[in-house]
Design an enzyme around this catalytic site. Sequence first.
Site, PDB file in Angstrom:
ATOM      1  N   ARG A  68       0.766  -1.050   0.046  1.00 55.90           N
ATOM      2  CA  ARG A  68       0.107   0.014  -0.023  1.00 55.90           C
ATOM      3  C   ARG A  68       0.868   1.124   0.019  1.00 55.90           C
ATOM      4  O   ARG A  68       1.692   1.286   1.034  1.00 55.90           O
ATOM      5  CB  ARG A  68      -1.001   0.071   1.156  1.00 55.90           C
ATOM      6  N   HIS A  99      -7.370   0.407  -6.409  1.00 58.94           N
ATOM      7  CA  HIS A  99      -7.639  -0.408  -5.357  1.00 58.94           C
ATOM      8  C   HIS A  99      -8.205  -1.575  -5.858  1.00 58.94           C
ATOM      9  O   HIS A  99      -9.187  -1.987  -5.628  1.00 58.94           O
ATOM     10  CB  HIS A  99      -8.501   0.355  -4.523  1.00 58.94           C
ATOM     11  N   GLN A 150     -10.010  -4.172  -3.310  1.00 58.60           N
ATOM     12  CA  GLN A 150     -11.110  -3.991  -2.973  1.00 58.60           C
ATOM     13  C   GLN A 150     -12.284  -4.120  -3.858  1.00 58.60           C
ATOM     14  O   GLN A 150     -13.332  -4.565  -3.756  1.00 58.60           O
ATOM     15  CB  GLN A 150     -11.146  -2.261  -2.663  1.00 58.60           C
ATOM     16  N   ASP A 208     -17.387   6.829  -1.660  1.00 59.68           N
ATOM     17  CA  ASP A 208     -16.105   6.703  -0.917  1.00 59.68           C
ATOM     18  C   ASP A 208     -15.830   7.894  -0.294  1.00 59.68           C
ATOM     19  O   ASP A 208     -16.565   9.077  -0.820  1.00 59.68           O
ATOM     20  CB  ASP A 208     -15.014   6.107  -1.708  1.00 59.68           C
ATOM     21  N   CYS A 222     -16.463   1.244   0.742  1.00 63.46           N
ATOM     22  CA  CYS A 222     -15.329   0.358   0.958  1.00 63.46           C
ATOM     23  C   CYS A 222     -14.816   0.419   2.209  1.00 63.46           C
ATOM     24  O   CYS A 222     -14.323  -0.287   2.560  1.00 63.46           O
ATOM     25  CB  CYS A 222     -14.139   0.775  -0.087  1.00 63.46           C
ATOM     26  N   ARG A 266     -13.660  -9.061   1.412  1.00 63.65           N
ATOM     27  CA  ARG A 266     -12.276  -8.926   1.019  1.00 63.65           C
ATOM     28  C   ARG A 266     -11.329 -10.093   1.353  1.00 63.65           C
ATOM     29  O   ARG A 266     -10.498 -10.434   0.773  1.00 63.65           O
ATOM     30  CB  ARG A 266     -11.817  -7.687   2.109  1.00 63.65           C
TER      31      ARG A 266
END
Length: 312
Positions: A108, A135, A138, A230, A271, A299
Amino acid sequence: MGIRESFRGLDILTLQELSSEQIAFLLGLAMDMKERVDRYEGLLKGKVLAMIFEKPSTRTRVSFEVAMYKLGGYALNLRWDELQLSRGEPIKDTARVLSRYVDAIMARVYKHSDLEELAKYASIPVINGLSDLWHPCQILADLLTIKEVKGGFRGVKLAYIGDGNNVCNTLLVGCSKVGVDVSVACPRGYEPSPRALEWAYENSRISGSKVEVLENPVEAVKNADVVYTDVFISMGFESEAEERRRIFLPRYRVDAKLMSYAKPDAVFMHCLPAHRDEEVDEEVLEGKSSVVWLQAENRLYAQMALLYLILG
Ligand code: CP
Ligand code: NVA
């Protein structure tokens, strides 16, 4: 080469690397892992995943670590500020050293170009655990969730409301691959990246899905099966917080009124982490249509399938 073998050794940086057939196969496997997790125990015995975090994480960190544990492997949690990276050791040197110890890297990072550098020099697969642009893990979980709650992808419309950020970019790619119609509403100047749009239009010509970017949230949400939002201020954009709140609020907040333009059985997705009463109302986040906890749960299974296919 069979579909299962086609995953071996792949880098997953944007999601565009996977074909619609590969995504469908992965989601089918993820669903089976969710239903019969015991069948997959121990399949990654002896495999080690290095997880590098330059930014905070709850879901990505825990779900990857648990996924490796359940598959019989091991996950190393490496904070950026505890690595020599933080003292200036180049990414390309780190990539070559880690490649001699572990079987895959999940990272990340702030800058997507750092992830590309890591992937270029690593001789093992590199998985994007979130960058400023993409991402992918996700969105695999999001597609699994849509499949679970809507029964499939054909004729499903997803409306994304808010910032054209990493999550929005990858949703455009993922939805257009599998045939979900996607309608984005964002303020002018906060549109998704040109690369994401280019890929989404290209994918939609093959899948037949519709892709549109609008300014008006009501227009985007009309007839939607899924309403997704988001944060307005992603990690790394904190200095723009005040200006972004002024531009996004109140028009781009998902509230009951906005949800009322979607189909009566529409679900709400996010998310997470969510900012209550900023991009979403408490009432919607905690309401009957919200599937955010299922989405977070998925996830784990989407990543178990991904790790197994890449490393197995
Ligand atoms: N959605 C997501 O990636 O959450 P974390 O930042 O907690 O990993
Ligand atoms: N767009 C958000 C997603 C967090 C999971 C961010 O990058 O901070």
